[in-house]
Design an enzyme around this catalytic site. Structure first.
Site, PDB file in Angstrom:
ATOM      1  N   ARG A  56       0.825  -1.210   0.000  1.00 35.85           N
ATOM      2  CA  ARG A  56       0.000   0.000   0.000  1.00 35.85           C
ATOM      3  C   ARG A  56       0.860   1.261   0.000  1.00 35.85           C
ATOM      4  O   ARG A  56       0.385   2.346  -0.372  1.00 35.85           O
ATOM      5  CB  ARG A  56      -0.982   0.007   1.177  1.00 35.85           C
ATOM      6  CG  ARG A  56      -2.223   0.852   0.862  1.00 35.85           C
ATOM      7  CD  ARG A  56      -3.277   0.823   1.955  1.00 35.85           C
ATOM      8  NE  ARG A  56      -2.825   1.508   3.126  1.00 35.85           N
ATOM      9  CZ  ARG A  56      -2.701   0.966   4.335  1.00 35.85           C
ATOM     10  NH1 ARG A  56      -3.034  -0.307   4.538  1.00 35.85           N
ATOM     11  NH2 ARG A  56      -2.255   1.668   5.342  1.00 35.85           N
ATOM     12  N   TYR A 109     -15.899  14.309 -17.262  1.00 39.61           N
ATOM     13  CA  TYR A 109     -16.263  12.899 -17.112  1.00 39.61           C
ATOM     14  C   TYR A 109     -17.350  12.810 -16.019  1.00 39.61           C
ATOM     15  O   TYR A 109     -17.260  13.507 -14.998  1.00 39.61           O
ATOM     16  CB  TYR A 109     -15.002  12.137 -16.709  1.00 39.61           C
ATOM     17  CG  TYR A 109     -15.226  10.673 -16.471  1.00 39.61           C
ATOM     18  CD1 TYR A 109     -15.483   9.812 -17.520  1.00 39.61           C
ATOM     19  CD2 TYR A 109     -15.178  10.150 -15.180  1.00 39.61           C
ATOM     20  CE1 TYR A 109     -15.692   8.464 -17.297  1.00 39.61           C
ATOM     21  CE2 TYR A 109     -15.385   8.806 -14.950  1.00 39.61           C
ATOM     22  CZ  TYR A 109     -15.644   7.967 -16.013  1.00 39.61           C
ATOM     23  OH  TYR A 109     -15.854   6.642 -15.794  1.00 39.61           O
ATOM     24  N   ASP A 180      -6.889  16.614 -16.317  1.00 37.10           N
ATOM     25  CA  ASP A 180      -7.130  15.214 -16.668  1.00 37.10           C
ATOM     26  C   ASP A 180      -6.739  15.045 -18.142  1.00 37.10           C
ATOM     27  O   ASP A 180      -7.381  15.600 -19.033  1.00 37.10           O
ATOM     28  CB  ASP A 180      -8.614  14.897 -16.439  1.00 37.10           C
ATOM     29  CG  ASP A 180      -8.969  13.441 -16.723  1.00 37.10           C
ATOM     30  OD1 ASP A 180      -8.255  12.786 -17.513  1.00 37.10           O
ATOM     31  OD2 ASP A 180      -9.982  12.965 -16.177  1.00 37.10           O
ATOM     32  N   LYS A 205      -7.713   3.684 -19.863  1.00 35.60           N
ATOM     33  CA  LYS A 205      -8.053   4.021 -21.241  1.00 35.60           C
ATOM     34  C   LYS A 205      -6.843   3.817 -22.158  1.00 35.60           C
ATOM     35  O   LYS A 205      -6.433   2.693 -22.355  1.00 35.60           O
ATOM     36  CB  LYS A 205      -8.605   5.455 -21.290  1.00 35.60           C
ATOM     37  CG  LYS A 205      -9.655   5.750 -20.192  1.00 35.60           C
ATOM     38  CD  LYS A 205     -10.957   4.985 -20.343  1.00 35.60           C
ATOM     39  CE  LYS A 205     -11.874   5.064 -19.128  1.00 35.60           C
ATOM     40  NZ  LYS A 205     -12.268   6.400 -18.708  1.00 35.60           N
TER      41      LYS A 205
HETATM   42  C1  LIG Z   1     -12.673   6.942 -17.519  1.00 31.37           C
HETATM   43  C2  LIG Z   1     -12.316   8.311 -17.137  1.00 31.37           C
HETATM   44  C3  LIG Z   1     -12.085   8.639 -15.795  1.00 31.37           C
HETATM   45  C4  LIG Z   1     -12.252   7.646 -14.668  1.00 31.37           C
HETATM   46  O1  LIG Z   1     -11.293   6.635 -14.712  1.00 31.37           O
HETATM   47  P1  LIG Z   1     -11.507   5.165 -14.072  1.00 31.37           P
HETATM   48  O2  LIG Z   1     -10.220   4.483 -14.402  1.00 31.37           O
HETATM   49  O3  LIG Z   1     -12.691   4.568 -14.773  1.00 31.37           O
HETATM   50  O4  LIG Z   1     -11.742   5.349 -12.624  1.00 31.37           O
HETATM   51  C5  LIG Z   1     -11.707   9.939 -15.511  1.00 31.37           C
HETATM   52  N1  LIG Z   1     -11.579  10.867 -16.476  1.00 31.37           N
HETATM   53  C6  LIG Z   1     -11.807  10.591 -17.775  1.00 31.37           C
HETATM   54  C7  LIG Z   1     -11.656  11.670 -18.798  1.00 31.37           C
HETATM   55  C8  LIG Z   1     -12.188   9.299 -18.151  1.00 31.37           C
HETATM   56  O5  LIG Z   1     -12.430   9.044 -19.447  1.00 31.37           O
END
Ligand SMILES: *Cc1c(COP(=O)(O)O)cnc(C)c1O
Length: 391
Positions: A56, A109, A180, A205
């Site tokens: 952790r 998101y 992000d 992603k």
């Molecule tokens: C999918 C996504 C998230 C969240 O990510 P997870 O891995 O599903 O928790 C945050 N921001 C964007 C732009 C995303 O496409």
């Protein structure tokens, strides 16, 4: 690895490790690490000696993933998380306290929108949303309580392009800018060089690229902030990435460049096709010269990514009909996978926005989002062509 090109760093980045000269890193599936003596343990606990305590807190496979991401985003240090949302919530909590305000771009998101608008206010944190494409609006909304500006560029799903250098100029140096970067990956855009303090990713992603592992990461410009995030938030809140997933993500990163190039080529071909189609009213893709953020995207990014949004003639009914007419393209949330995926933000990912917001922000009933995959572009286009013909 500052003297090497991106594709090379994606394969070799991170500190060189012996690892028995294995070409790929071992997956350190261990929860804890033993010490030869109490003195050694004390040294590690005091940060005076190198070593690992507990997964952790750290783990060699996770560390390599963090080092590689820090290298690719050109940041000081990265912190790995179990998911993109774990990275985003931990980062926001690490930067905010009751009474502070986080100002976010209006299109986010879906889960980030919920965290900012519903979750953080329960802990006394003020939240606001504004159209941050409009720098004048940002200038008016920023106030002495604003500690964090949070945004995605391109934004999911309308692909708004936000001017990172312009935003930094307006908010000054005292406000943390958290970006992000999930939608284009560090291959196309490195926000830390454009004024961001922290870059967060859903590594689920494009970083993974294969739709098999969840993961997240926060890359910090500053080492102290990374240490604060890791040791005061990640290790206590516990959203830790599994070493197995870190290994999958490291494998994904090796092909990031070739995948992103191909996602981008396929997306541009599909965007051109859709733009010409009589049943399509509007195509959102920053690579099209008609996109309002096209010029900015050209300056700020090195490519335009693999995500497209479109508005169909015929509203909700046409959108639903198109989804049921597709043969190869899958109806699914998520993006950045090898498979082409389509989803309906109005009824799926963005359903927590209020009806007024959905209309005002362009998340309307005719909008569909496509994550263009790595199949042959001709087959992707043909599937949409036959489904559009059925409308
Ligand atoms: C999918 C996504 C998230 C969240 O990510 P997870 O891995 O599903 O928790 C945050 N921001 C964007 C732009 C995303 O496409």
């Amino acid at each position: 690895m500052k003297n090497k090109k991106f594709a090379t760093r994606a394969i070799h980045g991170g500190q060189e490790k012996e690892f028995a000269r294995a070409l790929n890193p071992p997956i350190f599936m261990t929860s804890t690490f033993s010490f030869p003596s109490l003195e050694q343990a004390e040294g590690v606990f005091d940060f005076q000696a190198p070593g690992y305590v507990y997964t952790r807190g750290n783990n060699p496979t996770l560390k390599l993933f963090e080092e590689r991401m820090a290298d690719l985003e050109e940041g000081a240090e990265a912190v790995a998380f179990a998911s993109g949302m774990a990275a985003i919530t931990s980062t926001l909590l690490s930067l905010l306290k009751p009474g502070d305000e986080v100002l976010a771009h209006r299109v986010l998101y879906g889960s980030s929108h919920r965290v900012i608008q519903e979750f953080l206010p329960r802990y006394g944190i003020k939240t606001g949303q504004a159209d941050l494409v409009n720098l004048q609006e940002l200038g008016k909304r920023i106030n002495p309580e604003t500690r964090v500006v949070f945004l995605e560029t391109p934004a999911n799903p309308t692909l708004d392009i936000l001017d990172l250098k312009g935003i930094r100029e307006i908010i000054g140096s005292e406000v943390a800018l958290v970006v992000d970067n999930t939608l284009v990956s560090p291959y196309w855009q490195r926000p830390l060089n454009l004024g961001a303090d922290v870059v967060v990713h859903s590594a689920t992603k494009y970083i993974s690229g294969h739709g098999d592992a969840l993961g997240g990461v926060a890359v910090c410009k500053d080492e102290d902030l990374a240490g604060h995030l890791k040791f005061n938030y990640l290790t206590e809140l516990g959203g830790v990435l599994s070493p197995f997933n870190a290994w999958l993500l490291l494998r994904g990163i090796k092909t990031l460049r070739v995948r992103m190039e191909e996602h981008g080529r396929n997306a541009l071909k599909l965007a051109h096709f859709l733009q010409e189609h009589p049943r399509v009213n509007k195509v959102y893709y920053p690579g099209l010269p008609g996109h309002p953020g096209h010029e900015l995207a050209r300056r700020q990014m090195e490519g335009f990514g693999g995500l497209i949004a479109l508005e169909l003639e015929g509203g909700a009914q046409a959108a639903r009909q198109l989804l049921s007419g597709l043969e190869m393209i899958k109806l699914a949330v998520s993006l950045g996978d090898t498979e082409t995926l389509i989803e309906y933000p109005f009824a799926m990912t963005h359903r927590d926005y209020s009806p007024d917001q959905l209309q005002e922000y362009g998340l309307n009933e005719s909008l569909l989002r496509i994550s263009v995959g790595l199949e042959d572009a001709e087959d992707i286009i043909r599937d949409l062509e036959q489904a559009l013909q059925g409308l």
